[in-house]
Scaffold this motif. Structure first.
Motif, PDB file in Angstrom:
ATOM      1  N   LYS A  80       0.859  -1.190   0.000  1.00 42.18           N
ATOM      2  CA  LYS A  80       0.000   0.000   0.000  1.00 42.18           C
ATOM      3  C   LYS A  80       0.890   1.234   0.000  1.00 42.18           C
ATOM      4  O   LYS A  80       1.783   1.362   0.843  1.00 42.18           O
ATOM      5  CB  LYS A  80      -0.924   0.036   1.223  1.00 42.18           C
ATOM      6  N   GLU A  81       0.647   2.118  -0.944  1.00 42.48           N
ATOM      7  CA  GLU A  81       1.347   3.392  -1.006  1.00 42.48           C
ATOM      8  C   GLU A  81       0.363   4.511  -0.671  1.00 42.48           C
ATOM      9  O   GLU A  81      -0.822   4.274  -0.446  1.00 42.48           O
ATOM     10  CB  GLU A  81       1.967   3.609  -2.393  1.00 42.48           C
ATOM     11  N   SER A  82       0.865   5.743  -0.668  1.00 40.66           N
ATOM     12  CA  SER A  82      -0.010   6.870  -0.329  1.00 40.66           C
ATOM     13  C   SER A  82      -1.102   7.076  -1.362  1.00 40.66           C
ATOM     14  O   SER A  82      -2.153   7.636  -1.059  1.00 40.66           O
ATOM     15  CB  SER A  82       0.815   8.152  -0.180  1.00 40.66           C
ATOM     16  N   TRP A  83      -0.844   6.620  -2.583  1.00 41.09           N
ATOM     17  CA  TRP A  83      -1.838   6.815  -3.645  1.00 41.09           C
ATOM     18  C   TRP A  83      -2.751   5.604  -3.837  1.00 41.09           C
ATOM     19  O   TRP A  83      -3.638   5.624  -4.673  1.00 41.09           O
ATOM     20  CB  TRP A  83      -1.141   7.126  -4.970  1.00 41.09           C
ATOM     21  N   CYS A 133       0.572   4.304   5.857  1.00 41.58           N
ATOM     22  CA  CYS A 133      -0.647   4.443   6.647  1.00 41.58           C
ATOM     23  C   CYS A 133      -1.378   5.759   6.432  1.00 41.58           C
ATOM     24  O   CYS A 133      -2.277   5.864   5.594  1.00 41.58           O
ATOM     25  CB  CYS A 133      -0.324   4.244   8.126  1.00 41.58           C
ATOM     26  N   PHE A 134      -1.013   6.785   7.186  1.00 47.07           N
ATOM     27  CA  PHE A 134      -1.862   7.974   7.252  1.00 47.07           C
ATOM     28  C   PHE A 134      -1.617   8.978   6.128  1.00 47.07           C
ATOM     29  O   PHE A 134      -2.446   9.873   5.934  1.00 47.07           O
ATOM     30  CB  PHE A 134      -1.719   8.618   8.622  1.00 47.07           C
ATOM     31  N   LYS A 135      -0.524   8.843   5.409  1.00 45.58           N
ATOM     32  CA  LYS A 135      -0.386   9.638   4.191  1.00 45.58           C
ATOM     33  C   LYS A 135      -1.163   8.906   3.105  1.00 45.58           C
ATOM     34  O   LYS A 135      -0.683   7.936   2.521  1.00 45.58           O
ATOM     35  CB  LYS A 135       1.081   9.818   3.793  1.00 45.58           C
ATOM     36  N   ALA A 190      -5.029  10.763   5.870  1.00 46.83           N
ATOM     37  CA  ALA A 190      -6.084  10.114   6.638  1.00 46.83           C
ATOM     38  C   ALA A 190      -5.970  10.575   8.086  1.00 46.83           C
ATOM     39  O   ALA A 190      -4.898  10.943   8.562  1.00 46.83           O
ATOM     40  CB  ALA A 190      -5.945   8.599   6.549  1.00 46.83           C
ATOM     41  N   ASN A 191      -7.077  10.535   8.786  1.00 48.23           N
ATOM     42  CA  ASN A 191      -7.141  11.036  10.149  1.00 48.23           C
ATOM     43  C   ASN A 191      -6.638   9.983  11.137  1.00 48.23           C
ATOM     44  O   ASN A 191      -7.290   8.956  11.342  1.00 48.23           O
ATOM     45  CB  ASN A 191      -8.584  11.415  10.493  1.00 48.23           C
ATOM     46  N   PRO A 192      -5.494  10.202  11.795  1.00 48.99           N
ATOM     47  CA  PRO A 192      -4.976   9.206  12.744  1.00 48.99           C
ATOM     48  C   PRO A 192      -5.838   9.028  13.986  1.00 48.99           C
ATOM     49  O   PRO A 192      -5.628   8.060  14.733  1.00 48.99           O
ATOM     50  CB  PRO A 192      -3.595   9.772  13.120  1.00 48.99           C
ATOM     51  N   TYR A 193      -6.783   9.922  14.233  1.00 46.96           N
ATOM     52  CA  TYR A 193      -7.693   9.765  15.362  1.00 46.96           C
ATOM     53  C   TYR A 193      -8.903   8.885  15.013  1.00 46.96           C
ATOM     54  O   TYR A 193      -9.651   8.508  15.912  1.00 46.96           O
ATOM     55  CB  TYR A 193      -8.206  11.127  15.829  1.00 46.96           C
ATOM     56  N   ASP A 252       4.420   2.222   7.697  1.00 45.23           N
ATOM     57  CA  ASP A 252       5.171   3.434   7.403  1.00 45.23           C
ATOM     58  C   ASP A 252       4.213   4.621   7.440  1.00 45.23           C
ATOM     59  O   ASP A 252       2.989   4.454   7.362  1.00 45.23           O
ATOM     60  CB  ASP A 252       5.836   3.316   6.032  1.00 45.23           C
ATOM     61  N   TYR A 253       4.749   5.817   7.550  1.00 43.46           N
ATOM     62  CA  TYR A 253       3.937   7.032   7.675  1.00 43.46           C
ATOM     63  C   TYR A 253       2.901   6.884   8.784  1.00 43.46           C
ATOM     64  O   TYR A 253       1.743   7.255   8.643  1.00 43.46           O
ATOM     65  CB  TYR A 253       3.259   7.378   6.345  1.00 43.46           C
TER      66      TYR A 253
END
Length: 466
Positions: free
Chosen positions: A153-156, A199-201, A233-236, A262-263
């Motif tokens: 999984k990448e940011s895109w 992850c969150f990016k 993405a929202n880490p909360y 990662d991220y």
């Protein structure tokens, strides 16, 4: 000869005296035992009270101390009580933050089993292009390398055909890698598979599910200039957590041996156009690092424990040195290694530290201080930079229960830096970083290079490796 009845009568008083003495002795022993029990009970009660007092004093001291020196205590007995979890839940947070974490996120998921795997010593390389997988096998054959880090999984978006409903809703499937085949080929070549999940990016959520992004109070996704004007993405958001855990679960079913997140952070820098992120009512929202740590604790239970697959996390190496930077992006070095994860991979690339150039890439006109030493051109000193990064990070690492350290090291030439502030990275410079890591006490590493080739001589023969 028969004894006379008179003799028996004469001995009766003696027997009564003996019985009376025995009764007195038994009573005395009973009183002693009861007194001892009361004293022990009193001691236990006193210990509990002393622990409670100690915790209160610690809370006050923690509030008074400078946070940059805040290393969590692992000696408080109440924090070491047996738990249903494979880690001490409270140790990943400062004391006055733990209650807020519980109130905001709720309890951790059920742990159905403890993991049974033994930690695997890893010497890995990052493998970027699956079209050259056979080339990578030839490159590391007979060497110390025993694992590949492979993107899933990448940011895109996702790089394989996922069956996850949210992935399909987001139109997040961007590639069709046959992970079952790729992972099998790795295993056939005695290579462990570490599945990397950004992850969150994540830029796939903004158009379809803005409610899952870092956004304003009216759910308008926010872009961040220092992140290439991408959204996060929202880490909360626990729905985001579950999506990432579901991706991990899916690739584990394909044969992944480890999960590497990662991220796992908030974006760096300020939002574009002065936008204000909204995560909830300010007095109810935990600190950024608490959200990241709670996500990792949740992932540990659902992946590492319940599925018996190790979980690791990549971090900016600057957080080993600067708590201010760490708290800003949610990677607080003192606490993140106490979340129960198997390993942490700080990305100690000399080229990624600020240099003394003026107006150049990563230039601040001064340089970077690591281990009380100023580095004006960090890329030119690979051994010293890695050594001093560990000097700064060691107090946290030495805590009981801290995750295994597996650094990412630089196996590329940073040609994007200003002239005079970078050099060609050959096997020599790579080995200097590895030696610095080993001198600090760590015998694992991952080499990062997005190119097809690694410098000749980078990998030692397997028989010569430690």
């Amino acid at each position: 000869m028969h004894r006379s009845k008179n003799n028996s009568i004469k001995k009766l008083p003696v027997l009564l005296i003996i019985a009376f003495v025995i009764l007195i002795i038994v009573g005395f022993i009973y009183l002693l035992l009861n007194k001892s029990k009361e004293e022990n009970t009193s001691l236990i009660e006193n210990n509990i009270n002393e622990t409670e007092i100690s915790e209160s004093i610690e809370d006050i001291q923690t509030a008074e101390n400078n946070d940059t020196n805040n290393i969590p205590s692992t000696s408080v007995e109440s924090d070491q009580e047996e738990s249903e979890y494979a880690f001490v839940e409270k140790l990943a947070f400062v004391p006055d933050e733990f209650e807020k974490v519980q109130n905001f996120f709720g309890p951790l998921p059920e742990m159905k089993q403890n993991h049974t795997f033994e930690h695997q010593k890893v010497k890995a390389i990052y493998v970027n292009n699956m079209n050259y997988l056979d080339h990578y096998f030839e490159l590391v054959e007979g060497t110390e390398v025993n694992a590949f880090v492979i993107d899933v999984k990448e940011s895109w978006g996702l790089l394989y055909e996922s069956e996850l409903p949210l992935a399909k809703e987001l139109n997040a499937i961007k590639d069709d890698r046959d992970l079952v085949d790729i992972f099998k080929r790795c295993h056939d070549n005695d290579i462990l598979v570490i599945a990397r999940i950004v992850c969150f990016k994540d830029s796939t959520m903004a158009s379809t599910r803005p409610d899952l992004t870092i956004s304003t109070k009216d759910n308008t996704p926010i872009e961040f200039p220092l992140e290439g004007y991408e959204t996060f993405a929202n880490p909360y958001d626990q729905d985001v957590w579950q999506y990432l855990i579901d991706v991990a679960t899916e690739v584990i079913s394909f044969g992944a041996d480890e999960i590497q997140f990662d991220y796992i952070r908030f974006p760096s820098g300020q939002p574009a156009d002065g936008a204000t992120p909204y995560f909830g009512e300010p007095d109810e929202v935990p600190l950024k690092y608490s959200a990241i740590n709670r996500f990792l604790q949740t992932a540990v239970i659902e992946i590492q424990e319940n599925q018996n697959v190790p979980v690791g996390a990549d971090l900016f190496s600057i957080v080993m040195t600067s708590d201010v930077d760490g708290k800003e992006i949610g990677q607080f070095w003192n606490f993140i290694g106490l979340t129960g994860i198997d390993n942490i991979c700080p990305m100690i690339y000399p080229s990624h530290y600020t240099n003394a150039s003026v107006g150049g890439v990563l230039g601040n006109g001064v340089g970077t201080v690591l281990g009380n030493n100023l580095y004006e051109a960090p890329d030119l000193e690979p051994y010293n930079v890695v050594r001093d990064a560990f000097v700064d990070g060691m107090p946290a690492i030495e805590q009981e229960g801290y995750a295994t350290i597996r650094p990412y090291l630089q196996a590329f030439t940073a040609e994007y830096l200003p002239s005079g502030y970078y050099m060609e990275y050959t096997a020599k410079e790579i080995h200097e970083q590895i030696r610095a890591s080993e001198d600090a006490g760590f015998d694992e590493w991952v080499l990062w290079n997005v190119q097809k080739e690694y410098p000749p001589g980078t990998f030692l023969p397997a028989e010569n490796a430690d």
